[in-house]
Design an enzyme around this catalytic site. Structure first.
Site, mmCIF file in Angstrom:
data_model
loop_
_atom_site.group_PDB
_atom_site.id
_atom_site.type_symbol
_atom_site.label_atom_id
_atom_site.label_comp_id
_atom_site.label_asym_id
_atom_site.label_seq_id
_atom_site.Cartn_x
_atom_site.Cartn_y
_atom_site.Cartn_z
ATOM 1 N N THR A 153 -8.383 -3.453 13.286
ATOM 2 C CA THR A 153 -9.028 -2.762 12.169
ATOM 3 C C THR A 153 -8.258 -2.914 10.870
ATOM 4 O OG1 THR A 153 -9.808 -1.141 13.790
ATOM 5 C CG2 THR A 153 -10.075 -0.563 11.494
ATOM 6 N N LYS A 163 -6.891 5.595 13.460
ATOM 7 C CA LYS A 163 -6.589 4.206 13.052
ATOM 8 C C LYS A 163 -7.490 3.769 11.903
ATOM 9 C CE LYS A 163 -10.361 2.333 15.034
ATOM 10 N NZ LYS A 163 -11.382 1.452 14.418
#
Length: 335
Positions: free
Chosen positions: A246, A189
């Site tokens: 994120t 990610k």
């Protein structure tokens, strides 16, 4: 109960404060003299989260032997490129049966090993190693903002040990056995977040960011599946939860680096300016290596790798992604 935290960056500082609520003593190992001095003299880490005052039962040391003496549990929070060397140095002072929780996110370049696998390889007794991941920015954790994470371990008792240590009304913790899934999600990610930052910095809108995130999640799922993890893990806190945080938050160094990179700043200059390691930059190369070894199509990762390390112009890398002809949405899972 004595807890040792290996690593005094933002996340190491924040998790030390969380652990201190239930532990009698928390000792933070840091290689940086300024951090050690600041924590011991003022209960403040002057380099990371410098506006956060640590509890009085948190101390620091630059000595592995001193920091690990009498530890009942160990939390590892060092940047992935330095994890193996750090744990190798600490290993002689880690008792064989002490549980270890790994918070580092990444895939080791060359070996393709997850961070918990690197730790276990250096200290032995892999059954006592657990991993934690989730949408947790240190800047919010230290303020007591409502957050959640998931702990994975082969041994349920090890997972419960750390869950009991860290859980609070403000920090919800779930348990799973899928270490491969949560750690792969945690590493990849960061790659997707950099590309989201690049797109934002290049002027693309919300539709494009949503496209990158959802196709990125599919990419992560293919790698998790090929590695032997459960693709459903990608729908949870370590997958979708951490990906959203994120890819969208101003706290995210990976997204922020992507924006800076789109504006012409190099990786070296960004890390020098911020004093932070961009985990997704290292993961772009190691994830690309892993994907190729597994025969997994990972176009977003490959595009970032080519731009960061192979001299491909950023616009050309983005154009390569845009020129791909869409196929089935969930290909490569064979479920």
């Amino acid at each position: 109960m004595n807890i040792t935290v290996i690593g005094a960056g933002s996340w190491g500082t924040a998790i030390s404060g969380v652990a201190a609520a239930r532990a009698d003593r928390v000792c933070v190992w840091s290689f940086d003299e300024d951090s050690t001095k600041g924590i011991n003299e003022r209960h403040v880490n002057p380099l990371y989260l410098s506006d956060y005052t640590l509890p009085g039962n948190v101390s620091a040391s630059s000595s592995y032997e001193e920091a690990l003496r009498g530890a009942d549990g160990i939390i590892v929070v060092v940047p992935s490129p330095f994890l193996r060397a750090t744990i190798k140095g600490a290993a002689p002072y880690i008792l064989h049966d002490v549980p270890v929780l790994c918070l580092t996110k990444g895939i080791e370049e060359g070996s393709g090993k997850l961070m918990s696998e690197v730790v276990a390889e250096e200290i032995g007794n892999p059954g006592r190693v657990a991993a934690l991941s989730g949408p947790n920015h240190a800047e919010e954790i230290c303020k007591g903002s409502l957050s959640a994470a998931v702990i994975a371990a082969e041994d349920h008792d090890v997972a419960e040990f750390f869950r009991s240590l860290l859980i609070s009304p403000e920090f919800r913790i779930y348990v799973t056995s899928d270490m491969i899934g949560i750690e792969t999600c945690a590493a990849v990610k960061n790659v997707i977040a950099i590309v989201c930052g690049v797109a934002a910095g290049a002027g693309y809108g919300d539709n494009t960011l949503a496209l990158i995130m959802t196709r990125g999640l599919a990419e992560i799922s293919r790698i998790v599946h090929a590695r032997g993890g459960d693709p459903m893990t990608c729908m949870g806190l370590a997958g979708m939860g951490d990906l959203v945080a994120t890819c969208t938050s101003p706290h995210s160094r990976n997204r922020s680096f992507g924006v800076a990179f789109a504006h012409g700043e190099s990786l070296e200059d960004y890390q020098r300016r911020t004093h932070m390691v961009v985990e997704g930059a290292a993961a772009a190369r190691s994830t690309a290596q892993l994907a190729r070894s597994l025969g997994v199509d990972a176009p977003i990762t490959f595009a970032l790798e080519s731009s960061l390390y192979q001299g491909v112009e950023l616009e050309e890398a983005l154009r390569t992604l845009l020129d791909r002809i869409p196929t089935e949405e969930f290909y490569g899972l064979d479920l």
